[in-house]
Design a protein around this motif. Structure first.
Motif, short mmCIF file in Angstrom:
data_model
loop_
_atom_site.label_atom_id
_atom_site.label_comp_id
_atom_site.label_asym_id
_atom_site.label_seq_id
_atom_site.Cartn_x
_atom_site.Cartn_y
_atom_site.Cartn_z
N PHE A 1 0.83 -1.20 0.00
CA PHE A 1 0.00 0.00 0.00
C PHE A 1 0.87 1.26 0.00
CE2 PHE A 1 -2.36 -3.36 2.16
CZ PHE A 1 -3.54 -3.37 1.44
N TRP A 2 0.43 2.25 -0.78
CA TRP A 2 1.11 3.53 -0.88
C TRP A 2 0.10 4.67 -0.74
CZ3 TRP A 2 6.26 4.74 -1.30
CH2 TRP A 2 7.13 3.68 -1.52
N ALA A 3 0.55 5.77 -0.16
CA ALA A 3 -0.29 6.97 -0.05
C ALA A 3 0.64 8.18 -0.06
CB ALA A 3 -1.12 6.95 1.22
N GLU A 4 0.08 9.35 -0.36
CA GLU A 4 0.86 10.59 -0.35
C GLU A 4 0.21 11.58 0.61
OE1 GLU A 4 3.29 13.34 -3.50
OE2 GLU A 4 1.29 12.71 -4.07
N GLY A 5 1.02 12.12 1.52
CA GLY A 5 0.56 13.11 2.47
C GLY A 5 0.95 14.51 2.02
N ARG A 6 0.17 15.52 2.44
CA ARG A 6 0.41 16.90 2.01
C ARG A 6 0.15 17.83 3.18
NH1 ARG A 6 -2.87 21.00 -0.19
NH2 ARG A 6 -1.85 22.30 -1.80
N VAL A 7 1.11 18.72 3.44
CA VAL A 7 0.95 19.77 4.44
C VAL A 7 1.18 21.10 3.74
CG1 VAL A 7 1.79 20.76 6.60
CG2 VAL A 7 1.73 18.28 6.32
N SER A 8 0.21 22.00 3.83
CA SER A 8 0.30 23.29 3.14
C SER A 8 -0.23 24.38 4.07
CB SER A 8 -0.51 23.26 1.85
OG SER A 8 -0.39 24.48 1.15
N GLU A 9 0.54 25.45 4.19
CA GLU A 9 0.12 26.56 5.05
C GLU A 9 0.50 27.89 4.40
OE1 GLU A 9 1.37 26.37 9.10
OE2 GLU A 9 0.76 24.26 9.37
N GLN A 10 -0.33 28.89 4.67
CA GLN A 10 -0.07 30.27 4.25
C GLN A 10 0.42 31.05 5.48
OE1 GLN A 10 -0.53 31.43 1.07
NE2 GLN A 10 -1.20 29.40 0.38
N PHE A 11 1.41 31.92 5.28
CA PHE A 11 1.96 32.70 6.38
C PHE A 11 1.72 34.19 6.13
CE2 PHE A 11 5.04 29.11 5.68
CZ PHE A 11 4.52 28.29 6.68
N GLY A 12 1.63 34.93 7.20
CA GLY A 12 1.51 36.38 7.09
C GLY A 12 2.86 37.03 6.86
N ARG A 13 2.84 38.31 6.63
CA ARG A 13 4.09 39.06 6.46
C ARG A 13 4.94 38.98 7.72
NH1 ARG A 13 4.55 42.64 2.29
NH2 ARG A 13 2.72 42.90 0.95
N GLY A 14 6.24 38.93 7.50
CA GLY A 14 7.15 38.94 8.63
C GLY A 14 7.29 37.60 9.33
N HIS A 15 6.89 36.51 8.68
CA HIS A 15 7.06 35.19 9.30
C HIS A 15 8.55 34.92 9.48
CE1 HIS A 15 6.98 30.75 9.68
NE2 HIS A 15 5.80 30.97 10.24
N VAL A 16 8.88 34.23 10.58
CA VAL A 16 10.28 34.02 10.92
C VAL A 16 11.04 33.28 9.83
CG1 VAL A 16 9.79 31.85 12.12
CG2 VAL A 16 11.83 33.18 12.74
N SER A 17 10.34 32.45 9.05
CA SER A 17 11.01 31.69 7.99
C SER A 17 11.27 32.54 6.75
CB SER A 17 10.14 30.49 7.59
OG SER A 17 8.96 30.92 6.95
N GLY A 18 10.62 33.71 6.66
CA GLY A 18 10.74 34.54 5.48
C GLY A 18 9.88 34.08 4.33
N ARG A 19 9.01 33.08 4.56
CA ARG A 19 8.17 32.54 3.51
C ARG A 19 6.75 33.12 3.61
NH1 ARG A 19 10.13 27.62 1.30
NH2 ARG A 19 12.06 26.88 2.30
N TYR A 20 6.08 33.14 2.46
CA TYR A 20 4.67 33.51 2.45
C TYR A 20 3.79 32.26 2.51
CZ TYR A 20 6.13 38.22 1.18
OH TYR A 20 6.72 39.46 1.18
N SER A 21 4.32 31.14 2.00
CA SER A 21 3.58 29.89 2.01
C SER A 21 4.56 28.73 1.86
CB SER A 21 2.54 29.84 0.89
OG SER A 21 3.19 29.84 -0.38
N LEU A 22 4.08 27.53 2.18
CA LEU A 22 4.92 26.34 2.03
C LEU A 22 4.01 25.12 1.88
CD1 LEU A 22 7.69 24.92 2.09
CD2 LEU A 22 7.45 24.76 4.59
N THR A 23 4.31 24.30 0.88
CA THR A 23 3.61 23.04 0.66
C THR A 23 4.64 21.92 0.57
OG1 THR A 23 1.79 24.11 -0.53
CG2 THR A 23 2.08 21.74 -0.87
N VAL A 24 4.42 20.89 1.36
CA VAL A 24 5.35 19.75 1.41
C VAL A 24 4.55 18.47 1.20
CG1 VAL A 24 6.98 18.44 2.82
CG2 VAL A 24 6.95 20.95 2.93
N ARG A 25 5.09 17.56 0.38
CA ARG A 25 4.46 16.27 0.13
C ARG A 25 5.44 15.14 0.45
NH1 ARG A 25 2.71 19.64 -4.03
NH2 ARG A 25 0.45 19.69 -4.39
N ARG A 26 4.91 14.07 0.99
CA ARG A 26 5.72 12.89 1.27
C ARG A 26 4.88 11.63 1.07
NH1 ARG A 26 9.31 15.96 0.99
NH2 ARG A 26 11.14 16.20 2.34
#
Length: 331
Positions: free
Chosen positions: A8-33
């Motif tokens: 069996f196989w499946a794919e997971g996804r985590v996606s978030e939007q960030f406001g201005r000035g987020h510590v990571s410097g990103r506006y958004s991030l999507t990760v799949r595994r």
């Protein structure tokens, strides 16, 4: 690490939007595994979600991680072989690879393929200078465009002559293609007479199957053997990363007249459920055409005649699936 070929196989996804000035410097991030399991799809999905969340948090923390697992069927470090399982027999798993052929995967029975070396081009610098001289003379005495055509025509002609001459030499020098490919194998067996190797002819070389004992793919003797016989370096790396040995046991589709690729185009597993009927129709046609071909043909046994029960069982399975004892075209 044991060989893992999950059901069996499946794919997971985590996606978030960030406001201005987020510590990571990103506006958004999507990760799949991907996640996998031999028990259930739910377990595979739980692993996928957990891996995606861990990678997401790691990237936000500054780790240099990819946003998704590499989309390859195997040889991705950290991922098991991502192919559908056709059947199981003890420790041996038969899968269907990304272009549709069946592959035997064994955790401890050593296979190795040797491909014939491609012929050299046979090109010589003198051919270029002769062509250039003739083209220049023709352009000067007749017309420039005729000179250019003469140059191109001579280059093409010399290329054909050089390739044909090189191919003839390649087929005959050193006893021919087969003798050259087998020379390091015979030298290895002469230096290691306790080894028992079965030799099979493939469409483009030879396959070797070790019978005298089983091997851990991470054992130092395995890459030493691969290097001594001239096995493909990519295959050697695959054995180490996937902790298994593989052998294709059905024809390559394009060698048996299959014009269309197995759907979907990438052939990567898993696929969307709505694509399964299309894929199953292709597989049924492929299996029907495969009946008229062999994947390899048994040639000879080298070295000792020792074998163990594990290798004998895999050998019988391999030979039956490949039709190695039948007089059929190789594909």
């Amino acid at each position: 690490m044991a060989m893992i070929v999950p059901e069996f196989w499946a794919e997971g996804r985590v996606s978030e939007q960030f406001g201005r000035g987020h510590v990571s410097g990103r506006y958004s991030l999507t990760v799949r595994r991907f996640g996998w399991s031999d028990s259930s799809l739910a377990e595979a999905q739980a692993m996928a979600d957990a891996r995606a969340r861990a990678a997401f948090d790691g990237i936000l923390a500054g780790e240099s991680l990819a946003k998704r697992d590499p989309r390859v069927p195997y040889d991705a470090e950290g991922l098991p072989i991502r192919e559908p399982i056709v059947e199981r027999d003890g420790d041996v798993v038969i899968t269907r690879n990304s272009y549709g052929a069946r592959c035997l995967n064994s955790p401890n029975v050593l296979f190795a393929d040797i491909d014939f070396a491609p012929p050299p081009s046979g090109w010589r610098a003198a051919y270029f200078w002769i062509s250039l001289a003739v083209g220049a003379a023709t352009g000067f005495w007749i017309k420039p465009w005729i000179g250019v055509l003469s140059l191109l025509a001579l280059l093409w002609l010399f290329a054909l002559i050089a390739r044909a001459a090189a191919a003839r030499r390649h087929r005959t020098e050193g006893g021919g293609l087969e003798a050259r490919a087998m020379a390091p194998v015979r030298a290895f067996v002469a230096a290691n007479p306790d080894w028992h190797l079965r030799v099979y002819r493939t469409p483009n070389g030879f396959r070797l199957l070790a019978m005298h004992r089983v091997f851990d793919p991470l054992d130092r003797s395995v890459p030493d053997f691969f290097q001594a016989i001239g096995a493909d370096s990519y295959y050697a790396l695959l054995c180490q990363r996937q902790h298994c040995f593989r052998a294709r046991v059905s024809p390559k589709p394009w060698r048996i007249g299959m014009r269309e690729r197995m759907p979907p185009r990438t052939g990567l597993w898993p696929i969307a459920p709505e694509r399964m009927p299309e894929r199953e129709r292709w597989v049924a046609e492929y299996e029907r055409k495969s009946d008229a071909y062999a994947s390899c043909r048994f040639v000879e046994a080298l070295g000792s005649r020792d074998y163990v029960s594990e290798t004998r069982g895999v050998q019988r399975m391999h030979d039956a699936m490949c039709r190695a004892d039948r007089d059929l075209p190789l594909a």
